[in-house]
Motif scaffolding. Structure first.
Motif, PDB file in Angstrom:
ATOM      1  N   ALA A   5      14.681  11.384  27.410  1.00 37.22           N
ATOM      2  CA  ALA A   5      15.900  11.249  28.214  1.00 37.22           C
ATOM      3  C   ALA A   5      17.076  11.879  27.471  1.00 37.22           C
ATOM      4  O   ALA A   5      17.060  11.962  26.236  1.00 37.22           O
ATOM      5  CB  ALA A   5      16.189   9.773  28.479  1.00 37.22           C
ATOM      6  N   ASP A   6      18.087  12.316  28.209  1.00 32.79           N
ATOM      7  CA  ASP A   6      19.307  12.823  27.575  1.00 32.79           C
ATOM      8  C   ASP A   6      19.847  11.757  26.620  1.00 32.79           C
ATOM      9  O   ASP A   6      19.787  10.565  26.925  1.00 32.79           O
ATOM     10  CB  ASP A   6      20.383  13.111  28.641  1.00 32.79           C
ATOM     11  N   LYS A   7      20.371  12.175  25.507  1.00 33.58           N
ATOM     12  CA  LYS A   7      20.961  11.328  24.460  1.00 33.58           C
ATOM     13  C   LYS A   7      19.907  10.663  23.576  1.00 33.58           C
ATOM     14  O   LYS A   7      20.237   9.944  22.643  1.00 33.58           O
ATOM     15  CB  LYS A   7      21.931  10.272  25.025  1.00 33.58           C
ATOM     16  N   ASP A   8      18.601  10.883  23.846  1.00 34.01           N
ATOM     17  CA  ASP A   8      17.564  10.388  22.929  1.00 34.01           C
ATOM     18  C   ASP A   8      17.718  11.112  21.590  1.00 34.01           C
ATOM     19  O   ASP A   8      18.199  12.254  21.536  1.00 34.01           O
ATOM     20  CB  ASP A   8      16.160  10.708  23.475  1.00 34.01           C
ATOM     21  N   THR A   9      17.307  10.434  20.515  1.00 33.67           N
ATOM     22  CA  THR A   9      17.403  11.058  19.194  1.00 33.67           C
ATOM     23  C   THR A   9      16.072  11.047  18.446  1.00 33.67           C
ATOM     24  O   THR A   9      15.934  11.675  17.403  1.00 33.67           O
ATOM     25  CB  THR A   9      18.460  10.340  18.322  1.00 33.67           C
ATOM     26  N   ASP A  10      15.092  10.295  18.958  1.00 31.12           N
ATOM     27  CA  ASP A  10      13.813  10.192  18.256  1.00 31.12           C
ATOM     28  C   ASP A  10      12.691  10.780  19.123  1.00 31.12           C
ATOM     29  O   ASP A  10      12.392  10.249  20.189  1.00 31.12           O
ATOM     30  CB  ASP A  10      13.517   8.717  17.946  1.00 31.12           C
ATOM     31  N   PHE A  11      12.122  11.872  18.661  1.00 27.55           N
ATOM     32  CA  PHE A  11      11.094  12.568  19.436  1.00 27.55           C
ATOM     33  C   PHE A  11       9.748  12.566  18.703  1.00 27.55           C
ATOM     34  O   PHE A  11       8.860  13.352  19.011  1.00 27.55           O
ATOM     35  CB  PHE A  11      11.552  14.004  19.722  1.00 27.55           C
ATOM     36  N   SER A  12       9.597  11.677  17.724  1.00 26.61           N
ATOM     37  CA  SER A  12       8.394  11.660  16.879  1.00 26.61           C
ATOM     38  C   SER A  12       7.119  11.411  17.680  1.00 26.61           C
ATOM     39  O   SER A  12       6.108  12.092  17.462  1.00 26.61           O
ATOM     40  CB  SER A  12       8.470  10.554  15.825  1.00 26.61           C
ATOM     41  N   ALA A  13       7.154  10.433  18.591  1.00 29.32           N
ATOM     42  CA  ALA A  13       5.927  10.071  19.315  1.00 29.32           C
ATOM     43  C   ALA A  13       5.411  11.266  20.114  1.00 29.32           C
ATOM     44  O   ALA A  13       4.220  11.617  20.026  1.00 29.32           O
ATOM     45  CB  ALA A  13       6.205   8.894  20.240  1.00 29.32           C
ATOM     46  N   GLN A  14       6.340  11.905  20.842  1.00 26.96           N
ATOM     47  CA  GLN A  14       5.917  13.043  21.683  1.00 26.96           C
ATOM     48  C   GLN A  14       5.396  14.185  20.818  1.00 26.96           C
ATOM     49  O   GLN A  14       4.380  14.808  21.130  1.00 26.96           O
ATOM     50  CB  GLN A  14       7.106  13.562  22.505  1.00 26.96           C
ATOM     51  N   LEU A  15       6.100  14.479  19.721  1.00 21.59           N
ATOM     52  CA  LEU A  15       5.711  15.625  18.886  1.00 21.59           C
ATOM     53  C   LEU A  15       4.425  15.357  18.097  1.00 21.59           C
ATOM     54  O   LEU A  15       3.634  16.277  17.856  1.00 21.59           O
ATOM     55  CB  LEU A  15       6.867  16.014  17.960  1.00 21.59           C
ATOM     56  N   THR A  16       4.200  14.105  17.709  1.00 19.02           N
ATOM     57  CA  THR A  16       2.955  13.765  17.006  1.00 19.02           C
ATOM     58  C   THR A  16       1.771  13.983  17.944  1.00 19.02           C
ATOM     59  O   THR A  16       0.739  14.531  17.547  1.00 19.02           O
ATOM     60  CB  THR A  16       3.004  12.293  16.530  1.00 19.02           C
ATOM     61  N   LYS A  17       1.947  13.582  19.204  1.00 15.46           N
ATOM     62  CA  LYS A  17       0.892  13.773  20.196  1.00 15.46           C
ATOM     63  C   LYS A  17       0.639  15.271  20.402  1.00 15.46           C
ATOM     64  O   LYS A  17      -0.510  15.730  20.431  1.00 15.46           O
ATOM     65  CB  LYS A  17       1.317  13.108  21.519  1.00 15.46           C
ATOM     66  N   ILE A  18       1.715  16.021  20.530  1.00  9.54           N
ATOM     67  CA  ILE A  18       1.587  17.473  20.742  1.00  9.54           C
ATOM     68  C   ILE A  18       0.898  18.132  19.544  1.00  9.54           C
ATOM     69  O   ILE A  18       0.000  18.966  19.707  1.00  9.54           O
ATOM     70  CB  ILE A  18       2.978  18.110  21.017  1.00  9.54           C
ATOM     71  N   ALA A  19       1.265  17.716  18.331  1.00 15.78           N
ATOM     72  CA  ALA A  19       0.674  18.298  17.114  1.00 15.78           C
ATOM     73  C   ALA A  19      -0.844  18.148  17.129  1.00 15.78           C
ATOM     74  O   ALA A  19      -1.590  19.077  16.784  1.00 15.78           O
ATOM     75  CB  ALA A  19       1.269  17.624  15.880  1.00 15.78           C
ATOM     76  N   ALA A  20      -1.323  16.978  17.567  1.00 14.83           N
ATOM     77  CA  ALA A  20      -2.771  16.712  17.571  1.00 14.83           C
ATOM     78  C   ALA A  20      -3.507  17.584  18.586  1.00 14.83           C
ATOM     79  O   ALA A  20      -4.683  17.889  18.403  1.00 14.83           O
ATOM     80  CB  ALA A  20      -3.002  15.229  17.882  1.00 14.83           C
ATOM     81  N   LEU A  21      -2.812  17.993  19.622  1.00 15.39           N
ATOM     82  CA  LEU A  21      -3.445  18.794  20.688  1.00 15.39           C
ATOM     83  C   LEU A  21      -3.458  20.292  20.376  1.00 15.39           C
ATOM     84  O   LEU A  21      -4.072  21.083  21.086  1.00 15.39           O
ATOM     85  CB  LEU A  21      -2.747  18.531  22.026  1.00 15.39           C
ATOM     86  N   LYS A  22      -2.725  20.681  19.319  1.00 16.38           N
ATOM     87  CA  LYS A  22      -2.687  22.065  18.847  1.00 16.38           C
ATOM     88  C   LYS A  22      -2.460  23.128  19.947  1.00 16.38           C
ATOM     89  O   LYS A  22      -3.282  24.037  20.123  1.00 16.38           O
ATOM     90  CB  LYS A  22      -3.989  22.395  18.096  1.00 16.38           C
ATOM     91  N   PRO A  23      -1.348  23.037  20.667  1.00 16.12           N
ATOM     92  CA  PRO A  23      -1.059  24.087  21.653  1.00 16.12           C
ATOM     93  C   PRO A  23      -0.614  25.369  20.941  1.00 16.12           C
ATOM     94  O   PRO A  23      -0.274  25.338  19.756  1.00 16.12           O
ATOM     95  CB  PRO A  23       0.097  23.500  22.465  1.00 16.12           C
ATOM     96  N   ASP A  24      -0.633  26.490  21.686  1.00 17.99           N
ATOM     97  CA  ASP A  24      -0.172  27.765  21.120  1.00 17.99           C
ATOM     98  C   ASP A  24       1.351  27.875  21.163  1.00 17.99           C
ATOM     99  O   ASP A  24       1.935  28.744  20.501  1.00 17.99           O
ATOM    100  CB  ASP A  24      -0.755  28.934  21.919  1.00 17.99           C
ATOM    101  N   ALA A  25       2.005  27.055  21.986  1.00 17.32           N
ATOM    102  CA  ALA A  25       3.469  27.078  22.111  1.00 17.32           C
ATOM    103  C   ALA A  25       3.927  25.809  22.812  1.00 17.32           C
ATOM    104  O   ALA A  25       3.125  25.122  23.457  1.00 17.32           O
ATOM    105  CB  ALA A  25       3.914  28.290  22.929  1.00 17.32           C
ATOM    106  N   ILE A  26       5.230  25.515  22.685  1.00 19.83           N
ATOM    107  CA  ILE A  26       5.819  24.379  23.410  1.00 19.83           C
ATOM    108  C   ILE A  26       6.938  24.912  24.298  1.00 19.83           C
ATOM    109  O   ILE A  26       7.837  25.619  23.806  1.00 19.83           O
ATOM    110  CB  ILE A  26       6.397  23.307  22.454  1.00 19.83           C
TER     111      ILE A  26
END
Ligand code: 1QQ
Length: 376
Positions: free
Chosen positions: A205-226
Motif C-alpha cells: 500500500a502507499d506509505k508502506d515502508t517494509d517490503f521484506s516479506a514480498q521481496l523474500t518470496k520473490i527472491a525464492a522464485l528467482k524471476p528474471d526481472a521485477i
C-alpha cells in the motif's frame, strides 16, 4: 451548488491551505490575463512530482507573458496527493477564483475525484501527469497531455524482454492507488501479450515502508526481472531492500519511476532500472536544448519529465486560448483545446485524439550512473 455547500467548501479549502507553507498564488499577474488554476501535489510524500510540474509551468508562463499575445496568470493550489484536497482545490478555483481552466491534478486518483467536478461545471481540466486508464472518460472537459500507461508500458515490456532476455517475471504494485492499480493491470496484460510467465504478483500500500516479506518470496522464485507499479517513495524503498537481500535482477518501473527523486532516494539501488518516457533531455532538438538551458538558468537543475510535460501543457493551453479569441469563455476554450492537432513541444510532436488523449512517442530509458539515459 447551494450557497451553504459552497461556503463549506471554501471554509474547508481555506483551512487546508492556510498553513502558510504552500504557495497559494504565483506571481505573473497581468492585466486582462487568462487565469489558469493549477492543482498540484506540492507537499507530502510525492511533492517532487508536483514541484517539478510547478517549475515547468512557471517557466512557460514567464516565456509566454514575455513574448506572446496571450498573458497568463497562474493560481496554485496544493492537493497534497489527497483526493479530498484535490476536490476542495478544484471547487475553489472554479467558484471563487473564477479560473478559465485548470491544469492538474498530479495523481490519477486525484483526477478521478476532481475531474467530474470541473467537467460538470464546464471548466476544462488538463492533466500533465495523469497516466491511468480511463482518465478522459470522466467527461468532455477532461484532457491530458501525459503519456498514458496503456501506450508506455507495452513498449517497455517488449523492449525489456528483447534486451534483457526475460522469460519469467514477478510483479509488485500498490493496491490502494488508482494509478498504480491501473499500471499493474496494463503491465499484467503486456506481460501476457509478450509471452512472459508471471511467477508471482505481490501487493503493498502507499506509505508502506517494509517490503521484506514480498521481496523474500520473490527472491525464492528467482524471476528474471521485477515489474513494479509504484510512486517514487515506495519504489525507492523496494529497490533498496531488493538489492540489500541480494535480489539483483533488473527492475522495470512505470510512470512513478520517472522522477529523479527515485534515483536520489534509492541511490545506487536505482542503477539499471528501466522506464518508458515521452521525455529525454539529451534529445538532439533545438526546442529541447533551449528548454533545458532556460530551465537550468532558472532552477539550477535539469528538468525532469514532469516539468517537461507541464511546460508543454501550458503552451498548448496558451495556443488554445489564442485560437479561442477569449480569456474568459470556458466553452470556447474547451472546443479550441479539443482541436489541437500539430503542436510541437519539448516532449515531441503532440496532438489530442478524439478522446482528448495525447498521441505521442515513447523513449525507453535506463538509469545509468545516476541518470536516465536512452536504452538503445
Ligand atoms: C498518475 C501518475 C503519477 C506517477 C503522477 C505523479 O502517473 O497518478 O497517473
Amino acid at each position: 451548488w447551494t450557497a451553504a455547500a459552497l461556503a463549506m467548501v471554501f471554509a474547508a479549502t481555506a483551512a487546508g491551505c492556510g498553513g502558510g507553507q504552500a504557495p497559494a498564488q504565483s506571481g505573473n499577474s497581468a492585466a486582462g490575463a487568462a487565469k489558469i488554476g493549477v492543482v498540484s501535489f506540492l507537499s507530502g510524500g510525492g511533492a517532487a512530482y508536483g514541484e517539478a510540474i510547478r517549475q515547468g509551468l512557471e517557466l512557460a508562463t514567464d516565456e509566454i507573458n514575455a513574448k506572446g499575445k496571450t498573458k497568463l496568470e497562474l493560481v496554485f493550489e496544493d492537493s497534497k496527493g489527497e483526493k479530498n484536497e484535490a476536490i476542495n482545490a478544484t471547487n475553489k478555483l472554479i467558484h471563487k477564483d473564477n479560473v478559465l481552466a485548470i491544469i492538474g491534478p498530479t495523481l490519477s486518483g486525484e483526477m478521478f475525484a476532481a475531474g467530474p467536478i470541473a467537467s460538470q461545471a464546464g471548466v476544462s481540466i488538463m492533466g500533465t501527469s495523469t497516466t491511468a486508464e480511463g482518465i478522459t472518460d470522466i467527461g468532455d472537459y477532461v484532457f491530458r497531455n501525459s503519456l498514458p500507461e496503456s501506450l508506455a508500458l507495452p513498449s517497455v515490456v517488449k523492449k525489456a524482454k528483447e534486451k534483457l532476455g526475460l522469460k519469467k517475471v514477478a510483479i509488485m504494485y500498490s493496491n490502494n492507488n488508482d494509478f498504480t492499480v491501473s499500471g499493474f493491470k496494463t503491465f499484467e496484460q503486456a506481460i501476457k501479450d509478450n509471452g512472459l510467465e508471471t511467477v508471482t504478483v505481490e501487493t503493498f500500500a502507499d506509505k508502506d515502508t517494509d517490503f521484506s516479506a514480498q521481496l523474500t518470496k520473490i527472491a525464492a522464485l528467482k524471476p528474471d526481472a521485477i515489474f513494479i507499479s509504484a510512486l517514487y517513495q515506495e519504489a525507492a524503498l523496494i529497490l533498496k531492500k531488493a538489492r540489500e537481500i541480494g535480489v539483483t535482477v533488473p527492475v522495470i518501473g512505470n510512470n512513478g519511476f520517472n522522477s529523479p527523486q527515485l534515483i536520489k532516494l534509492a541511490g545506487s539501488a536505482a542503477e539499471g532500472a528501466v522506464v518508458a518516457s515521452p521525455w529525454y533531455p539529451g534529445k538532439e532538438d533545438e526546442k529541447v536544448k533551449n528548454f533545458v538551458a532556460a530551465f537550468k538558468a532558472k532552477y539550477n537543475k535539469e528538468p525532469d519529465q514532469f516539468s517537461a510535460q507541464a511546460y508543454d501543457a501550458l503552451y498548448i493551453m496558451a495556443n488554445a486560448i489564442e485560437n479561442a479569441g477569449s480569456t474568459t469563455d470556458r466553452k470556447k476554450l474547451r472546443d479550441s483545446l479539443a482541436t489541437v492537432k500539430d503542436f510541437q513541444g519539448v516532449t515531441g510532436k503532440f496532438a489530442f485524439d478524439a478522446k482528448r488523449n495525447p498521441a505521442m512517442d515513447v523513449t525507453i530509458l535506463v538509469v545509468k550512473d545516476g541518470k536516465f539515459t536512452e536504452l538503445k
